[in-house]
Design an enzyme around this catalytic site. Structure first.
Site, PDB file in Angstrom:
ATOM      1  N   ASN A   1       0.869  -1.178   0.000  1.00 52.80           N
ATOM      2  CA  ASN A   1       0.000   0.000   0.000  1.00 52.80           C
ATOM      3  C   ASN A   1       0.905   1.227   0.000  1.00 52.80           C
ATOM      4  OD1 ASN A   1      -1.776   2.057   0.448  1.00 52.80           O
ATOM      5  ND2 ASN A   1      -2.419   1.389   2.489  1.00 52.80           N
TER       6      ASN A   1
ATOM      7  N   GLU B   1      -5.077  -4.795  10.581  1.00 58.13           N
ATOM      8  CA  GLU B   1      -4.050  -3.785  10.793  1.00 58.13           C
ATOM      9  C   GLU B   1      -4.317  -3.069  12.120  1.00 58.13           C
ATOM     10  OE1 GLU B   1      -2.281  -2.596   6.710  1.00 58.13           O
ATOM     11  OE2 GLU B   1      -3.910  -1.232   7.165  1.00 58.13           O
TER      12      GLU B   1
ATOM     13  N   SER C   1       3.711  -1.956  10.300  1.00 55.70           N
ATOM     14  CA  SER C   1       5.171  -2.005  10.502  1.00 55.70           C
ATOM     15  C   SER C   1       5.760  -3.379  10.158  1.00 55.70           C
ATOM     16  CB  SER C   1       5.538  -1.590  11.929  1.00 55.70           C
ATOM     17  OG  SER C   1       5.143  -0.247  12.161  1.00 55.70           O
TER      18      SER C   1
END
Ligand code: 13P
Length: 254
Positions: free
Chosen positions: A10, A168, A214
């Site tokens: 992304n 996420e 991350s």
């Protein structure tokens, strides 16, 4: 049920069209022909047209970062599913936490987008996840359960093979803090449980659930070794070929 890993980048609001092409060419030179892991890049709208030409004749797939639920019409600044299909886009990220946080998207709005995507043969990557406050209050599983149920309301079971979920945790996005392997597995298992309640065991077993937040070459192997982690949705580390390919290689040997 074996689920093929999906590693999706992304790119958020990064890369001009020519920078996008440069990055795709670099990614292709390392992993452009392999098929053991599915690879997808999601550039901004303005780069999709040139990116589409760049991924052609390779195994790299193209994704978009959002779309409008309407088929067409007076929605200034918006992009429709049909416009994305016209550029050979395969996947579309929907309900990303940044869309929810900065643009007011709710589970209900995202549900409409998911239906529009499916109706136009786009594969939604439906993003869910909790804030730090919600995690600290012990509400993580409740939050993701509600996001799954509301975002996927009336999702047609016959299109289940086109559905991808991305877990996420918002506190892990762009912060350098990653969920531990065990934290990710716990939430992914819960998501699959809700999917089984909604669509049955066989369908739930076939749906890929990606981890995002991350993720980088150094922590990818541990996350991807978890039973219910079927790939990654990568932000920062997808902006250089070196890091992105490193994660793809971790998936290849997971
Ligand atoms: P980072 O990998 O930069 O934390 O971003 C994750 C993300 O939001 C992907 O959609």
């Amino acid at each position: 049920m074996s689920r093929k890993f999906l590693i999706a980048g992304n790119w958020k609001m990064n890369k001009t069209a020519s920078e996008a092409v440069d990055l795709i060419e670099e990614i292709k030179s390392s992993v452009g022909d392999q098929t053991s892991v599915q690879v997808c890049v999601c550039p901004p709208f303005t780069s999709l047209s040139q990116s589409s030409e760049s991924v052609e004749k390779s195994e790299v797939l193209l994704g978009a970062q959002d779309m409008n639920a309407a088929q067409s019409g007076a929605y200034t600044g918006e992009i429709s599913a049909e416009m994305l299909r016209d550029l050979y886009v395969s996947f579309v990220i929907l309900g990303h936490s940044e869309r929810r946080q900065f643009f007011g998207e709710t589970n209900q709005i995202v549900n409409q987008k998911i239906h529009a995507a499916i109706g136009n043969n786009l594969k939604p990557i439906y993003c869910i996840g909790e804030t730090l406050d919600e995690r600290e209050a012990g509400k993580t599983l409740d939050i993701v359960r509600t996001q799954v149920r509301e975002g996927l309301e009336n999702f047609p079971t016959h299109s289940i093979e086109n559905l991808v979920i991305a877990y996420e945790p918002i506190w892990a996005i762009g912060t350098g803090k990653t969920a531990t392997d065990e934290m990710a597995q716990e939430v992914h298992a819960e998501i699959r449980k809700v999917l089984a309640e909604m669509f049955g065991d066989t369908s739930a077993d076939s749906i890929r659930i990606l981890y995002g937040g991350s993720m980088k070459p150094e922590n990818a192997a541990g996350l991807l070794a978890q039973k219910d982690v079927d790939g990654g949705l990568i932000g920062g580390a997808s902006l250089t070929a070196r890091a992105f390919v490193g994660i793809i290689e971790a998936a290849q040997s997971a």
